[in-house]
Design an enzyme around this catalytic site. Sequence first.
Site, PDB file in Angstrom:
ATOM      1  N   SER A 144      50.095  39.021  30.044  1.00 51.82           N
ATOM      2  CA  SER A 144      48.827  38.953  29.338  1.00 51.82           C
ATOM      3  C   SER A 144      48.997  38.571  27.873  1.00 51.82           C
ATOM      4  O   SER A 144      49.962  38.956  27.213  1.00 51.82           O
ATOM      5  CB  SER A 144      48.113  40.305  29.422  1.00 51.82           C
ATOM      6  OG  SER A 144      46.932  40.314  28.647  1.00 51.82           O
ATOM      7  N   TYR A 178      43.528  34.105  27.163  1.00 50.36           N
ATOM      8  CA  TYR A 178      42.104  34.368  26.999  1.00 50.36           C
ATOM      9  C   TYR A 178      41.567  33.358  25.989  1.00 50.36           C
ATOM     10  O   TYR A 178      42.271  32.947  25.061  1.00 50.36           O
ATOM     11  CB  TYR A 178      41.855  35.779  26.477  1.00 50.36           C
ATOM     12  CG  TYR A 178      41.989  36.857  27.514  1.00 50.36           C
ATOM     13  CD1 TYR A 178      41.149  36.892  28.617  1.00 50.36           C
ATOM     14  CD2 TYR A 178      42.953  37.858  27.377  1.00 50.36           C
ATOM     15  CE1 TYR A 178      41.269  37.898  29.576  1.00 50.36           C
ATOM     16  CE2 TYR A 178      43.075  38.865  28.322  1.00 50.36           C
ATOM     17  CZ  TYR A 178      42.226  38.877  29.416  1.00 50.36           C
ATOM     18  OH  TYR A 178      42.341  39.867  30.351  1.00 50.36           O
ATOM     19  N   LYS A 215      42.036  31.474  36.666  1.00 52.76           N
ATOM     20  CA  LYS A 215      41.849  32.790  37.287  1.00 52.76           C
ATOM     21  C   LYS A 215      40.411  33.241  37.091  1.00 52.76           C
ATOM     22  O   LYS A 215      39.890  33.221  35.970  1.00 52.76           O
ATOM     23  CB  LYS A 215      42.800  33.810  36.669  1.00 52.76           C
ATOM     24  CG  LYS A 215      42.698  35.210  37.246  1.00 52.76           C
ATOM     25  CD  LYS A 215      43.714  36.120  36.570  1.00 52.76           C
ATOM     26  CE  LYS A 215      43.670  37.534  37.128  1.00 52.76           C
ATOM     27  NZ  LYS A 215      42.403  38.232  36.785  1.00 52.76           N
ATOM     28  N   HIS A 225      38.372  40.035  38.393  1.00 51.03           N
ATOM     29  CA  HIS A 225      39.028  40.860  37.377  1.00 51.03           C
ATOM     30  C   HIS A 225      39.153  42.315  37.840  1.00 51.03           C
ATOM     31  O   HIS A 225      38.999  43.256  37.055  1.00 51.03           O
ATOM     32  CB  HIS A 225      38.288  40.794  36.044  1.00 51.03           C
ATOM     33  CG  HIS A 225      39.200  40.900  34.847  1.00 51.03           C
ATOM     34  ND1 HIS A 225      39.770  39.796  34.252  1.00 51.03           N
ATOM     35  CD2 HIS A 225      39.659  41.964  34.151  1.00 51.03           C
ATOM     36  CE1 HIS A 225      40.521  40.187  33.236  1.00 51.03           C
ATOM     37  NE2 HIS A 225      40.471  41.510  33.154  1.00 51.03           N
ATOM     38  N   THR A 239      42.367  32.954  32.096  1.00 51.63           N
ATOM     39  CA  THR A 239      41.466  33.953  32.667  1.00 51.63           C
ATOM     40  C   THR A 239      40.030  33.671  32.246  1.00 51.63           C
ATOM     41  O   THR A 239      39.728  33.590  31.052  1.00 51.63           O
ATOM     42  CB  THR A 239      41.874  35.372  32.226  1.00 51.63           C
ATOM     43  OG1 THR A 239      43.162  35.671  32.771  1.00 51.63           O
ATOM     44  CG2 THR A 239      40.875  36.411  32.721  1.00 51.63           C
TER      45      THR A 239
END
Length: 399
Positions: free
Chosen positions: A114, A136, A262, A286, A162
């Site tokens: 992440s 992100y 994603k 998620h 994401t």
Amino acid sequence: MALNPWAKNPWFETVTEAQRRAKKRLPKSVYASLVAGTQAGVTLDDNVQAFSELGWAPHVVGAQPEREMTTSVMGQELSFPVMISPTGVQAVDPDGEVAVARAAAARGTAMGLSSFASHAVEEVTAVNDKVFFQIYWLGSREDILRRAERAKAAGAKGLIVTTDWVFNVGRDWGSPEIPEKVNLKALVRLGPEIAVKPRYALDWVKGGKITIPDLTAPNLTPQGVPGPTFFGAYGEWMGTPPPTWEDLQWLREQWDGPFMVKGITRLDDAKRAVDIGASAISVSNHGGNNLDGTPATIRLLPDIADAVGNDIEVLLDGGIRRGSDVAKALALGARAVMIGRAYLWGLAANGQSGVENVLDLMRMGLDGVLMGLGHKSVHELSADDLIIPEGFKRSFGNA
């Protein structure tokens, strides 16, 4: 590696037992963050329960003596079709993402890291050479590209973008209060929780020194520059316009390696991911932390896989708790699955060994299904192996 000296029996037999041990060890607010879901938790529950609606049609004669589970995702060979989904700030264990990366490497699989990880990408790629860096959409295009280039320089093999996150942590059953940083004020407030969980507190004492949980995001800044706090990153995310398909197309053009989108739940979005040249998609909501009321991902997978499975690698995440869940996802068209809560519970229960334990359970459960169905390879799994009740599937966004 050293086993947890507090655990009378470090090995656990199920992911449910890992969750039980995690709850026993962690302070209440820390554990609450691992079972998070938005609103009423409808999607969170459906992600798990939907798997139980699918049955098997097993053979009782003809089991294969050897069963093959290897596959590949975005150019990386995996020993079995389970990989680590990116999750942020893994403060359930001092080694966090580094421990998870070691565990994944020990079991021959890949890890998604992440942007909000508490350990730098360079630390993680140093112990696992199959790392996909997750992005992100926060900050300017230049900021985003800089992060991607840092990850590539560190050895990341691909990007995971994401899109299935609205940063809504409101839950009908309560949301944990997460401190912006662990300072004296936060320690005083959390003191009563920590005092009744001595195992957790002692894990943060090494060589006679106390390690403070890191709630910053070091991968959002250039290497060597202190990262923002979790809530500082949240503020930047809130101030950044959400990405368009044109934005994703731009990033895909800048990144010349494997590229996953994603958060796909719609057929038209799956087709748009193909159109921009993505290497893979993950059918994801998620983990129930996006828009509550979205159907379980396993219900959405079959039609998405049928629509684009010949054009792009299709993965699934959401609700995976055992190897038979993995097998069901593969039978309905997934190339592999990504797990989140399951490995975090393992990490909380017993560190790196706990994550390896979870991965072993997934492998053993998958192997048992292959044996029961008479298959010699995960690539032989199909919908013909399943008993699918009427009305199980969901599909929307056909374009």
